[in-house]
Design a protein around this motif. Structure first.
Motif, PDB file in Angstrom:
ATOM      1  N   ALA A 273       0.832  -1.211   0.000  1.00 13.55           N
ATOM      2  CA  ALA A 273       0.000   0.000   0.000  1.00 13.55           C
ATOM      3  C   ALA A 273       0.863   1.257   0.000  1.00 13.55           C
ATOM      4  O   ALA A 273       0.566   2.241  -0.701  1.00 13.55           O
ATOM      5  CB  ALA A 273      -0.932  -0.020   1.211  1.00 13.55           C
ATOM      6  N   ALA A 274       1.950   1.231   0.792  1.00  8.99           N
ATOM      7  CA  ALA A 274       2.820   2.412   0.857  1.00  8.99           C
ATOM      8  C   ALA A 274       3.544   2.653  -0.462  1.00  8.99           C
ATOM      9  O   ALA A 274       3.850   3.805  -0.818  1.00  8.99           O
ATOM     10  CB  ALA A 274       3.829   2.243   1.996  1.00  8.99           C
ATOM     11  N   GLU A 275       3.820   1.605  -1.224  1.00 11.73           N
ATOM     12  CA  GLU A 275       4.524   1.762  -2.498  1.00 11.73           C
ATOM     13  C   GLU A 275       3.653   2.379  -3.590  1.00 11.73           C
ATOM     14  O   GLU A 275       4.151   2.732  -4.654  1.00 11.73           O
ATOM     15  CB  GLU A 275       5.045   0.393  -2.953  1.00 11.73           C
ATOM     16  CG  GLU A 275       6.198  -0.121  -2.099  1.00 11.73           C
ATOM     17  CD  GLU A 275       6.569  -1.554  -2.431  1.00 11.73           C
ATOM     18  OE1 GLU A 275       5.853  -2.165  -3.262  1.00 11.73           O
ATOM     19  OE2 GLU A 275       7.556  -2.069  -1.852  1.00 11.73           O
ATOM     20  N   ARG A 276       2.381   2.540  -3.339  1.00  9.53           N
ATOM     21  CA  ARG A 276       1.491   3.152  -4.331  1.00  9.53           C
ATOM     22  C   ARG A 276       1.310   4.654  -4.087  1.00  9.53           C
ATOM     23  O   ARG A 276       0.318   5.244  -4.497  1.00  9.53           O
ATOM     24  CB  ARG A 276       0.129   2.457  -4.299  1.00  9.53           C
ATOM     25  CG  ARG A 276       0.198   0.982  -4.664  1.00  9.53           C
ATOM     26  CD  ARG A 276      -1.167   0.409  -4.928  1.00  9.53           C
ATOM     27  NE  ARG A 276      -1.078  -1.001  -5.321  1.00  9.53           N
ATOM     28  CZ  ARG A 276      -2.100  -1.707  -5.811  1.00  9.53           C
ATOM     29  NH1 ARG A 276      -3.283  -1.122  -5.990  1.00  9.53           N
ATOM     30  NH2 ARG A 276      -1.940  -2.971  -6.129  1.00  9.53           N
ATOM     31  N   TRP A 277       2.299   5.255  -3.445  1.00 10.22           N
ATOM     32  CA  TRP A 277       2.197   6.677  -3.116  1.00 10.22           C
ATOM     33  C   TRP A 277       2.125   7.563  -4.353  1.00 10.22           C
ATOM     34  O   TRP A 277       1.576   8.661  -4.328  1.00 10.22           O
ATOM     35  CB  TRP A 277       3.418   7.080  -2.280  1.00 10.22           C
ATOM     36  CG  TRP A 277       4.716   6.964  -3.028  1.00 10.22           C
ATOM     37  CD1 TRP A 277       5.514   5.869  -3.116  1.00 10.22           C
ATOM     38  CD2 TRP A 277       5.342   7.983  -3.822  1.00 10.22           C
ATOM     39  NE1 TRP A 277       6.609   6.109  -3.900  1.00 10.22           N
ATOM     40  CE2 TRP A 277       6.533   7.421  -4.346  1.00 10.22           C
ATOM     41  CE3 TRP A 277       5.032   9.310  -4.137  1.00 10.22           C
ATOM     42  CZ2 TRP A 277       7.396   8.136  -5.167  1.00 10.22           C
ATOM     43  CZ3 TRP A 277       5.892  10.026  -4.952  1.00 10.22           C
ATOM     44  CH2 TRP A 277       7.060   9.439  -5.458  1.00 10.22           C
ATOM     45  N   TRP A 278       2.706   7.076  -5.462  1.00  9.42           N
ATOM     46  CA  TRP A 278       2.813   7.901  -6.664  1.00  9.42           C
ATOM     47  C   TRP A 278       1.533   7.920  -7.497  1.00  9.42           C
ATOM     48  O   TRP A 278       1.408   8.702  -8.446  1.00  9.42           O
ATOM     49  CB  TRP A 278       3.963   7.394  -7.532  1.00  9.42           C
ATOM     50  CG  TRP A 278       3.802   5.940  -7.914  1.00  9.42           C
ATOM     51  CD1 TRP A 278       4.212   4.850  -7.219  1.00  9.42           C
ATOM     52  CD2 TRP A 278       3.160   5.452  -9.092  1.00  9.42           C
ATOM     53  NE1 TRP A 278       3.873   3.703  -7.863  1.00  9.42           N
ATOM     54  CE2 TRP A 278       3.224   4.043  -9.026  1.00  9.42           C
ATOM     55  CE3 TRP A 278       2.528   6.062 -10.183  1.00  9.42           C
ATOM     56  CZ2 TRP A 278       2.674   3.234 -10.017  1.00  9.42           C
ATOM     57  CZ3 TRP A 278       1.987   5.254 -11.174  1.00  9.42           C
ATOM     58  CH2 TRP A 278       2.077   3.837 -11.077  1.00  9.42           C
ATOM     59  N   ILE A 279       0.577   7.047  -7.169  1.00 13.53           N
ATOM     60  CA  ILE A 279      -0.674   7.010  -7.931  1.00 13.53           C
ATOM     61  C   ILE A 279      -1.646   8.027  -7.338  1.00 13.53           C
ATOM     62  O   ILE A 279      -2.079   7.894  -6.198  1.00 13.53           O
ATOM     63  CB  ILE A 279      -1.302   5.599  -7.893  1.00 13.53           C
ATOM     64  CG1 ILE A 279      -0.307   4.550  -8.414  1.00 13.53           C
ATOM     65  CG2 ILE A 279      -2.591   5.570  -8.689  1.00 13.53           C
ATOM     66  CD1 ILE A 279      -0.815   3.137  -8.344  1.00 13.53           C
ATOM     67  N   PRO A 280      -2.000   9.069  -8.093  1.00 16.35           N
ATOM     68  CA  PRO A 280      -2.904  10.092  -7.544  1.00 16.35           C
ATOM     69  C   PRO A 280      -4.337   9.575  -7.469  1.00 16.35           C
ATOM     70  O   PRO A 280      -4.739   8.681  -8.220  1.00 16.35           O
ATOM     71  CB  PRO A 280      -2.776  11.247  -8.537  1.00 16.35           C
ATOM     72  CG  PRO A 280      -2.427  10.589  -9.829  1.00 16.35           C
ATOM     73  CD  PRO A 280      -1.586   9.387  -9.480  1.00 16.35           C
ATOM     74  N   GLY A 317       8.048   6.682   5.256  1.00 14.37           N
ATOM     75  CA  GLY A 317       8.102   6.251   6.650  1.00 14.37           C
ATOM     76  C   GLY A 317       7.171   5.091   6.922  1.00 14.37           C
ATOM     77  O   GLY A 317       7.519   4.160   7.675  1.00 14.37           O
ATOM     78  N   GLU A 318       5.992   5.091   6.319  1.00 12.06           N
ATOM     79  CA  GLU A 318       5.053   3.985   6.505  1.00 12.06           C
ATOM     80  C   GLU A 318       5.637   2.680   5.963  1.00 12.06           C
ATOM     81  O   GLU A 318       5.480   1.618   6.567  1.00 12.06           O
ATOM     82  CB  GLU A 318       3.733   4.307   5.803  1.00 12.06           C
ATOM     83  CG  GLU A 318       3.000   5.516   6.375  1.00 12.06           C
ATOM     84  CD  GLU A 318       1.725   5.818   5.612  1.00 12.06           C
ATOM     85  OE1 GLU A 318       1.370   4.999   4.732  1.00 12.06           O
ATOM     86  OE2 GLU A 318       1.107   6.861   5.881  1.00 12.06           O
ATOM     87  N   ARG A 319       6.293   2.770   4.792  1.00 14.03           N
ATOM     88  CA  ARG A 319       6.886   1.557   4.219  1.00 14.03           C
ATOM     89  C   ARG A 319       7.996   1.010   5.098  1.00 14.03           C
ATOM     90  O   ARG A 319       8.089  -0.206   5.330  1.00 14.03           O
ATOM     91  CB  ARG A 319       7.429   1.858   2.815  1.00 14.03           C
ATOM     92  CG  ARG A 319       7.994   0.635   2.087  1.00 14.03           C
ATOM     93  CD  ARG A 319       8.483   1.006   0.703  1.00 14.03           C
ATOM     94  NE  ARG A 319       9.555   1.983   0.776  1.00 14.03           N
ATOM     95  CZ  ARG A 319      10.835   1.697   1.049  1.00 14.03           C
ATOM     96  NH1 ARG A 319      11.190   0.441   1.280  1.00 14.03           N
ATOM     97  NH2 ARG A 319      11.746   2.643   1.072  1.00 14.03           N
ATOM     98  N   LEU A 320       8.859   1.883   5.618  1.00  9.05           N
ATOM     99  CA  LEU A 320       9.940   1.432   6.494  1.00  9.05           C
ATOM    100  C   LEU A 320       9.390   0.811   7.771  1.00  9.05           C
ATOM    101  O   LEU A 320       9.926  -0.198   8.273  1.00  9.05           O
ATOM    102  CB  LEU A 320      10.861   2.609   6.824  1.00  9.05           C
ATOM    103  CG  LEU A 320      11.675   3.170   5.651  1.00  9.05           C
ATOM    104  CD1 LEU A 320      12.443   4.414   6.088  1.00  9.05           C
ATOM    105  CD2 LEU A 320      12.638   2.113   5.108  1.00  9.05           C
ATOM    106  N   ALA A 321       8.328   1.405   8.330  1.00  4.16           N
ATOM    107  CA  ALA A 321       7.717   0.843   9.538  1.00  4.16           C
ATOM    108  C   ALA A 321       7.124  -0.531   9.260  1.00  4.16           C
ATOM    109  O   ALA A 321       7.250  -1.455  10.072  1.00  4.16           O
ATOM    110  CB  ALA A 321       6.645   1.795  10.066  1.00  4.16           C
ATOM    111  N   ALA A 322       6.487  -0.708   8.089  1.00  3.02           N
ATOM    112  CA  ALA A 322       5.922  -2.002   7.720  1.00  3.02           C
ATOM    113  C   ALA A 322       7.017  -3.042   7.519  1.00  3.02           C
ATOM    114  O   ALA A 322       6.865  -4.213   7.886  1.00  3.02           O
ATOM    115  CB  ALA A 322       5.078  -1.864   6.460  1.00  3.02           C
ATOM    116  N   GLU A 323       8.144  -2.638   6.927  1.00  4.24           N
ATOM    117  CA  GLU A 323       9.268  -3.566   6.770  1.00  4.24           C
ATOM    118  C   GLU A 323       9.795  -4.019   8.122  1.00  4.24           C
ATOM    119  O   GLU A 323      10.135  -5.198   8.307  1.00  4.24           O
ATOM    120  CB  GLU A 323      10.377  -2.888   5.968  1.00  4.24           C
ATOM    121  CG  GLU A 323      10.052  -2.698   4.491  1.00  4.24           C
ATOM    122  CD  GLU A 323      11.171  -1.979   3.763  1.00  4.24           C
ATOM    123  OE1 GLU A 323      12.143  -1.557   4.429  1.00  4.24           O
ATOM    124  OE2 GLU A 323      11.081  -1.834   2.521  1.00  4.24           O
ATOM    125  N   ALA A 324       9.879  -3.090   9.066  1.00  7.31           N
ATOM    126  CA  ALA A 324      10.354  -3.449  10.414  1.00  7.31           C
ATOM    127  C   ALA A 324       9.403  -4.434  11.081  1.00  7.31           C
ATOM    128  O   ALA A 324       9.837  -5.394  11.735  1.00  7.31           O
ATOM    129  CB  ALA A 324      10.515  -2.186  11.263  1.00  7.31           C
TER     130      ALA A 324
END
Length: 427
Positions: A273-280, A317-324
């Protein structure tokens, strides 16, 4: 109308008195039966204990609320955004005319990026992991209740063994009394016997006190607070433990491991979900426009399209937190899997050894103690030994029986601990 009964030499008795008397007797009879039922012990088996633990509605409701909260949050995230409405009035004032424009516009944002759906799926995975944790908590409740149950069964068995010893000793006491009367034994023997009996009676009362304590603990654990005495019924010694392959297969379905795997899956979905930040996510506007003055007015429509320009990655930051969280859940599963496997196999091995000791001790320990007692009785009657040696033989049988009960209880405790890891119970 009243009926009077005349008894010779007595005052007449009315029917009202008889009615009151009968009613009182009925009430007393009902009360005595109710009291007897309340005091009657409740017989419980191992299966019934497990069933009552699973039927605890208060705990189920409390724990279910945790899942419902997560599911409610998933519904909030997955819901379509509410449409917006706006009204705008533009007015132009001149010396010659008054012209105005009116806008009635509806706005709707469309989450085409799919982030909301993925975040909802992640929360649903979190709800699943919470259900697995609740399943493990329920297992722990069962383990605790069964522990109380079999401790109660152990104490009941110990009380029965001591009572049986007292019955045997009472027969010996009669024999000694007869021997004293004919001059074959000294009064010392009888007093020595009474001292031994006093010690056993004290131990018996102490164990009955412990039984009352365990009954209250078990009743509270089963949601039977206020219930009367509970009597455990069952076999103290369990059957053989499962094989190593059965243990490893059961551990694969352990709730804690499944919960950790589910949490790792939820974290991976959150990363997606965090990786879709670029889709408006566009906002579409449509509405009515009216323009003109009181002398003449034109009508039209308004259409618009707006979206945020994805220039900055605000979801890094959301993606890094999810990876952790994924790393933590994955490592937790691996560590717990090794720990549970080691504990379960160690418990299984210890249980097998304890069962073998119990089986051998039942043949050798109790059998030899009974042989010693038989020989001691013969020797005492023939005057070859005294009361001390005879009492020692009686105590040897009692201690052997109590020792076997302790071995059986230790084996059952090991089997109950395996319940946490295997999700079942061996009889």
């Amino acid at each position: 109308m009243f009926i009077c009964i005349k008894i010779p030499g007595k005052k007449p008795i009315s029917s009202r008195f008889f009615a009151t008397l009968c009613t009182s007797l009925l009430v007393l009879t009902w009360a005595s039966r109710s009291l007897a039922q309340e005091r009657a012990p409740r017989l419980l088996s191992d299966d019934e204990v497990i069933h009552l633990v699973h039927e605890r509605e208060d705990r189920a409701s409390m724990r279910g609320a945790r899942v419902r909260e997560i599911e409610a949050n998933a519904r909030i995230i997955g819901a379509l955004p509410n449409p917006g409405f706006s009204y705008t009035r533009e007015q132009i004032l001149t010396a010659s005319q008054r012209t105005g424009e009116d806008y009635f516009v509806l706005n709707q944002t469309f989450p085409i990026s799919g982030r909301a759906k993925l975040e909802k799926n992640a929360l649903e995975k979190g709800a699943m992991a919470e259900r697995l944790r609740i399943e493990q908590e329920l297992r722990e409740d069962v383990v605790r209740a069964r522990h109380y149950f079999y401790q109660l069964l152990l104490l009941q068995s110990r009380v029965e063994a001591r009572e049986s010893w007292l019955v045997d000793i009472s027969k010996l006491e009669q024999t000694i009394q007869l021997r004293i009367e004919v001059g074959e034994s000294a009064p010392y023997e009888l007093e020595r016997l009474k001292r031994e009996v006093a010690d056993v009676r004290l131990d018996l009362e102490l164990e009955r006190t412990k039984i009352s304590h365990l009954q209250m603990l078990l009743a509270n654990e089963l949601g039977l607070t206020g219930a009367n005495a509970i009597t455990a019924r069952g076999t103290l010694l369990p059957s053989s433990p499962p094989t190593e392959q059965d243990i490893l297969t059961a551990l694969e379905q352990h709730p804690e491991l499944r919960a950790a795997r589910t949490e790792a899956e939820a974290a991976r979905i959150e990363q997606g979900a965090a990786e879709r930040w670029w889709i408006p996510e566009p906002t579409v506007s449509a509405g009515y426009k009216g323009s003109g003055s009181s002398s003449g007015r034109a009508h039209g429509f308004v259409v618009g399209l707006g979206m945020a320009f994805p220039l900055f990655n605000r979801s890094a930051g959301e993606r890094l937190a999810a990876e952790a969280r994924e790393v933590h859940a994955t490592n937790q599963e691996q560590i717990q899997a090794k720990d549970l496997r080691a504990r379960a196999l160690a418990l299984s091995s210890q249980l097998s050894t304890t069962l073998a000791h119990a089986e051998r001790y039942e043949e050798e320990g109790i059998g030899n103690a009974q042989k010693v007692l038989d020989l001691a009785n013969i020797a005492y009657k023939s005057g070859e030994i005294g009361i001390i040696e005879l009492l020692d033989a009686y105590q040897g049988v009692a201690q052997a029986k109590l020792r076997l009960l302790e071995l059986s209880s230790s084996a059952r405790t090991l089997q109950i601990q395996l319940h946490q890891y295997l999700g079942g119970k061996a009889q």
